[in-house]
Design a protein around this motif. Sequence first.
Motif, PDB file in Angstrom:
ATOM      1  N   THR A   1     -23.344 -22.299 -33.350  1.00 40.15           N
ATOM      2  CA  THR A   1     -22.126 -22.645 -33.330  1.00 40.15           C
ATOM      3  C   THR A   1     -22.165 -24.279 -33.968  1.00 40.15           C
ATOM      4  O   THR A   1     -23.681 -24.735 -35.179  1.00 40.15           O
ATOM      5  CB  THR A   1     -21.876 -23.038 -31.614  1.00 40.15           C
ATOM      6  N   THR A   2     -21.595 -25.224 -34.288  1.00 38.38           N
ATOM      7  CA  THR A   2     -21.935 -26.925 -34.817  1.00 38.38           C
ATOM      8  C   THR A   2     -22.704 -27.598 -34.590  1.00 38.38           C
ATOM      9  O   THR A   2     -22.974 -28.266 -34.889  1.00 38.38           O
ATOM     10  CB  THR A   2     -20.046 -27.149 -35.005  1.00 38.38           C
ATOM     11  N   ALA A   3     -22.465 -26.976 -32.740  1.00 39.40           N
ATOM     12  CA  ALA A   3     -23.575 -27.566 -32.095  1.00 39.40           C
ATOM     13  C   ALA A   3     -24.861 -26.908 -31.903  1.00 39.40           C
ATOM     14  O   ALA A   3     -25.936 -27.456 -31.348  1.00 39.40           O
ATOM     15  CB  ALA A   3     -22.817 -27.625 -31.008  1.00 39.40           C
ATOM     16  N   GLY A   4     -25.163 -25.531 -32.746  1.00 40.94           N
ATOM     17  CA  GLY A   4     -26.458 -25.330 -32.540  1.00 40.94           C
ATOM     18  C   GLY A   4     -26.945 -23.841 -31.309  1.00 40.94           C
ATOM     19  O   GLY A   4     -27.398 -24.231 -31.591  1.00 40.94           O
ATOM     20  N   GLU A   5     -25.996 -23.901 -31.350  1.00 37.68           N
ATOM     21  CA  GLU A   5     -25.974 -22.452 -30.625  1.00 37.68           C
ATOM     22  C   GLU A   5     -26.179 -21.582 -31.194  1.00 37.68           C
ATOM     23  O   GLU A   5     -25.506 -21.016 -31.707  1.00 37.68           O
ATOM     24  CB  GLU A   5     -24.891 -22.559 -28.753  1.00 37.68           C
ATOM     25  N   ALA A   6     -26.623 -20.171 -30.327  1.00 35.99           N
ATOM     26  CA  ALA A   6     -27.209 -18.733 -31.294  1.00 35.99           C
ATOM     27  C   ALA A   6     -25.606 -18.552 -30.641  1.00 35.99           C
ATOM     28  O   ALA A   6     -25.581 -17.959 -29.521  1.00 35.99           O
ATOM     29  CB  ALA A   6     -28.221 -18.578 -30.734  1.00 35.99           C
ATOM     30  N   ILE A   7     -25.472 -17.885 -31.732  1.00 38.16           N
ATOM     31  CA  ILE A   7     -24.662 -16.470 -31.301  1.00 38.16           C
ATOM     32  C   ILE A   7     -25.040 -15.204 -32.039  1.00 38.16           C
ATOM     33  O   ILE A   7     -25.572 -14.452 -33.200  1.00 38.16           O
ATOM     34  CB  ILE A   7     -23.011 -17.236 -32.273  1.00 38.16           C
ATOM     35  N   ALA A   8     -24.050 -14.345 -30.807  1.00 39.92           N
ATOM     36  CA  ALA A   8     -24.611 -13.084 -30.571  1.00 39.92           C
ATOM     37  C   ALA A   8     -23.591 -11.612 -31.009  1.00 39.92           C
ATOM     38  O   ALA A   8     -22.728 -12.164 -29.938  1.00 39.92           O
ATOM     39  CB  ALA A   8     -24.974 -12.458 -30.395  1.00 39.92           C
ATOM     40  N   LEU A   9     -22.683 -11.530 -32.503  1.00 32.52           N
ATOM     41  CA  LEU A   9     -21.414 -10.940 -32.335  1.00 32.52           C
ATOM     42  C   LEU A   9     -21.915  -9.314 -31.971  1.00 32.52           C
ATOM     43  O   LEU A   9     -22.343  -8.745 -32.004  1.00 32.52           O
ATOM     44  CB  LEU A   9     -20.674 -10.109 -33.538  1.00 32.52           C
ATOM     45  N   HIS A  10     -20.553  -8.895 -30.873  1.00 31.74           N
ATOM     46  CA  HIS A  10     -20.590  -7.610 -30.238  1.00 31.74           C
ATOM     47  C   HIS A  10     -19.779  -7.277 -30.652  1.00 31.74           C
ATOM     48  O   HIS A  10     -19.498  -5.813 -30.796  1.00 31.74           O
ATOM     49  CB  HIS A  10     -21.005  -7.357 -28.687  1.00 31.74           C
ATOM     50  N   ASN A  11     -18.465  -7.027 -30.675  1.00 32.94           N
ATOM     51  CA  ASN A  11     -17.072  -6.830 -31.010  1.00 32.94           C
ATOM     52  C   ASN A  11     -16.477  -8.320 -30.950  1.00 32.94           C
ATOM     53  O   ASN A  11     -16.055  -9.485 -30.903  1.00 32.94           O
ATOM     54  CB  ASN A  11     -16.864  -6.512 -29.321  1.00 32.94           C
ATOM     55  N   ASN A  12     -15.193  -8.139 -32.377  1.00 34.91           N
ATOM     56  CA  ASN A  12     -14.737  -9.340 -32.949  1.00 34.91           C
ATOM     57  C   ASN A  12     -13.432  -9.700 -32.371  1.00 34.91           C
ATOM     58  O   ASN A  12     -12.785 -10.530 -32.775  1.00 34.91           O
ATOM     59  CB  ASN A  12     -14.919  -9.325 -34.771  1.00 34.91           C
ATOM     60  N   GLY A  13     -13.641  -8.804 -31.828  1.00 34.15           N
ATOM     61  CA  GLY A  13     -11.904  -8.566 -30.629  1.00 34.15           C
ATOM     62  C   GLY A  13     -10.989  -7.502 -32.022  1.00 34.15           C
ATOM     63  O   GLY A  13     -11.405  -7.176 -32.930  1.00 34.15           O
ATOM     64  N   HIS A  14      -9.937  -8.049 -31.071  1.00 36.53           N
ATOM     65  CA  HIS A  14      -8.661  -6.737 -32.080  1.00 36.53           C
ATOM     66  C   HIS A  14      -7.801  -7.892 -32.632  1.00 36.53           C
ATOM     67  O   HIS A  14      -6.921  -9.082 -31.886  1.00 36.53           O
ATOM     68  CB  HIS A  14      -7.779  -5.952 -30.876  1.00 36.53           C
ATOM     69  N   PRO A  15      -7.187  -7.663 -33.634  1.00 33.44           N
ATOM     70  CA  PRO A  15      -5.993  -8.136 -34.328  1.00 33.44           C
ATOM     71  C   PRO A  15      -4.871  -8.997 -33.543  1.00 33.44           C
ATOM     72  O   PRO A  15      -4.428  -7.572 -32.954  1.00 33.44           O
ATOM     73  CB  PRO A  15      -5.957  -8.127 -35.880  1.00 33.44           C
ATOM     74  N   ASN A  16      -4.138  -9.696 -33.248  1.00 38.28           N
ATOM     75  CA  ASN A  16      -3.140 -10.007 -32.269  1.00 38.28           C
ATOM     76  C   ASN A  16      -2.209 -10.491 -33.718  1.00 38.28           C
ATOM     77  O   ASN A  16      -2.037 -11.579 -34.297  1.00 38.28           O
ATOM     78  CB  ASN A  16      -2.952 -11.192 -31.326  1.00 38.28           C
ATOM     79  N   LEU A  17      -1.110  -9.243 -33.341  1.00 41.30           N
ATOM     80  CA  LEU A  17      -0.415  -9.812 -34.677  1.00 41.30           C
ATOM     81  C   LEU A  17       1.454 -10.753 -33.999  1.00 41.30           C
ATOM     82  O   LEU A  17       1.814 -10.433 -34.858  1.00 41.30           O
ATOM     83  CB  LEU A  17       0.450  -8.254 -34.767  1.00 41.30           C
ATOM     84  N   ASN A  18       1.127 -10.513 -33.005  1.00 42.19           N
ATOM     85  CA  ASN A  18       2.363 -11.558 -32.631  1.00 42.19           C
ATOM     86  C   ASN A  18       2.092 -13.097 -32.195  1.00 42.19           C
ATOM     87  O   ASN A  18       0.495 -13.533 -32.133  1.00 42.19           O
ATOM     88  CB  ASN A  18       2.424 -10.641 -30.951  1.00 42.19           C
ATOM     89  N   SER A  19       3.031 -13.967 -31.076  1.00 41.73           N
ATOM     90  CA  SER A  19       1.903 -15.505 -30.650  1.00 41.73           C
ATOM     91  C   SER A  19       0.669 -15.743 -29.774  1.00 41.73           C
ATOM     92  O   SER A  19       0.859 -14.368 -29.187  1.00 41.73           O
ATOM     93  CB  SER A  19       3.249 -16.166 -30.585  1.00 41.73           C
ATOM     94  N   GLY A  20       0.226 -16.263 -29.982  1.00 40.77           N
ATOM     95  CA  GLY A  20      -1.314 -16.416 -29.283  1.00 40.77           C
ATOM     96  C   GLY A  20      -1.881 -16.123 -30.489  1.00 40.77           C
ATOM     97  O   GLY A  20      -2.310 -16.605 -31.439  1.00 40.77           O
ATOM     98  N   PRO A  21      -3.722 -16.424 -29.414  1.00 36.98           N
ATOM     99  CA  PRO A  21      -4.650 -16.567 -29.958  1.00 36.98           C
ATOM    100  C   PRO A  21      -4.829 -15.509 -31.315  1.00 36.98           C
ATOM    101  O   PRO A  21      -3.935 -14.745 -31.254  1.00 36.98           O
ATOM    102  CB  PRO A  21      -5.756 -15.958 -28.898  1.00 36.98           C
ATOM    103  N   ASP A  22      -5.726 -15.654 -32.626  1.00 37.99           N
ATOM    104  CA  ASP A  22      -5.475 -14.117 -33.364  1.00 37.99           C
ATOM    105  C   ASP A  22      -6.305 -13.292 -33.316  1.00 37.99           C
ATOM    106  O   ASP A  22      -5.742 -12.014 -34.052  1.00 37.99           O
ATOM    107  CB  ASP A  22      -6.220 -15.184 -34.882  1.00 37.99           C
ATOM    108  N   PHE A  23      -7.210 -13.681 -32.228  1.00 40.42           N
ATOM    109  CA  PHE A  23      -8.347 -11.775 -32.101  1.00 40.42           C
ATOM    110  C   PHE A  23      -8.279 -11.774 -30.201  1.00 40.42           C
ATOM    111  O   PHE A  23      -8.471 -12.692 -29.966  1.00 40.42           O
ATOM    112  CB  PHE A  23      -9.462 -11.514 -32.735  1.00 40.42           C
ATOM    113  N   PHE A  24      -7.665 -10.986 -29.714  1.00 42.55           N
ATOM    114  CA  PHE A  24      -8.425 -10.467 -28.065  1.00 42.55           C
ATOM    115  C   PHE A  24      -9.436  -9.527 -27.872  1.00 42.55           C
ATOM    116  O   PHE A  24      -9.984  -9.347 -28.897  1.00 42.55           O
ATOM    117  CB  PHE A  24      -6.646  -9.532 -28.168  1.00 42.55           C
ATOM    118  N   ASN A  25      -9.729  -9.896 -26.863  1.00 40.47           N
ATOM    119  CA  ASN A  25     -10.613  -8.759 -26.326  1.00 40.47           C
ATOM    120  C   ASN A  25     -11.774  -9.340 -26.614  1.00 40.47           C
ATOM    121  O   ASN A  25     -12.475  -7.881 -27.168  1.00 40.47           O
ATOM    122  CB  ASN A  25     -10.122  -7.319 -25.611  1.00 40.47           C
ATOM    123  N   ALA A  26     -12.332 -10.031 -27.868  1.00 36.98           N
ATOM    124  CA  ALA A  26     -13.805 -10.334 -28.144  1.00 36.98           C
ATOM    125  C   ALA A  26     -15.128 -10.787 -27.107  1.00 36.98           C
ATOM    126  O   ALA A  26     -14.774 -10.972 -26.295  1.00 36.98           O
ATOM    127  CB  ALA A  26     -13.770 -11.857 -29.520  1.00 36.98           C
TER     128      ALA A  26
END
Length: 424
Positions: A22-47
């Motif tokens: 992260t920009t604060a220097g915290e390590a990130i490990a991705l397990h699931n990038n989420g599912h694209p949201n085609l409607n209003s709201g956040p861009d990817f759900f259930n990450a």
Amino acid sequence: MQETFLHYVWQFKKFDTSNLKTTAGEAIALHNNGHPNLNSGPDFFNAQLEIDGQLWAGNVEIHIKSSDWYVHNHEVDCAYDNVILHVVYEHDTDIFRKDNSIIPTLQLKHLIHANVFKIYQRLLMSPHKWINCEMDFAEVDDFVISNWLERLYIERLERKSSTIEVLLESSKNDWEGILFKLLAKNFGLKVNGDAFFSMANSFDFSVVRKMQSQPLQLEALFFGQSGLLDAPIENGYFQNLSKEYQFIRQKFNLSNDEVIPLQFFRLRPPNFPTIRLSQLAMLYHEHANLFTKLMAADTIEDLYDLFEVGTSEFWKTHFTFEKSSRDSNKSLTKSFIDLLLINTVLPLRFCYLQHQGKPASESCLLMAQKIASEQNAIIKAFNTLKPISDSALTSQALIQLKTEYCDKNRCMACAIGNSLLARQ
């Protein structure tokens, strides 16, 4: 830079995923990038991801700059309370939750794969003459183009179906009446399409039903409502039309005050509104229940047969009321019938079959493949890049591609753009 490009990069992991922080220097490990949201709201759900060893499940929001969070007023929208990671191209400010804790941010600026960014720049950040991928279009795999064009053709039919749905709602599901209005519009072509459509909307289709056995009355109705019987013209045919129209107008209490005036300027004589209105009248004189016949047609040849019509006798030797011309049949040409099939019959067939709960796509695809390709500036330009338009299916799909994707720089939503970005 477009957010849609960042969506593509995130969804397909087109960035260096090793040693993410992260920009604060915290390590990130991705397990699931989420599912694209085609409607209003956040861009990817259930990450699902780990931040500094802590497992998180929630939503991901993507922006070009971190400060766009505030530009879009997400701080006051509860739909964004479950955002666990803010993914940005460039980090310029910290973003806070309602409890004043900082939302972890991942900056992609130096992580995007170089070849992907290079192709993106070539597509969307370089000057082009016509479409973004014109330098690479010829190299795109034929299979990718073919599948995408089929999808685009269905998308175009779906767009036209939405227009039909509006007409159905206003006409109490009178399919025959909707067919008449759409045919009238297309008989008028570009110059008089709106005028013909306004004429068809100036009376109920039940009036046409009552007159189908009398071609002179049909012509009188169409000519009169279009304002072509207002001039003082001395010939027997015109006088008969005028007499019939005055009777029809009084009987059905008709008005043509809102009908758009017709244009003759810059039209070839075969496309004069007088000829097209007579052909439309003869079509409905010869075919009662035309909608039912068109929907029941099994082959493209059956559809062509239904449109084998010409004008009434007077118009075989005239293009206008006052001047005679060489005797000619003036039947609908194959190219004109093609336009009627492409713009009216197949979209209506697609919509009708869907209403019946029947598969619509395959039937329309097969018929469109048997109709000749349209010839216009868009089709000619695509064929210059790569000769691909060989039917109405491909020409309609290419129009959809140009107007809804290329012109709007929607390369990230286009299979062709995606295939170019996927090249190594």
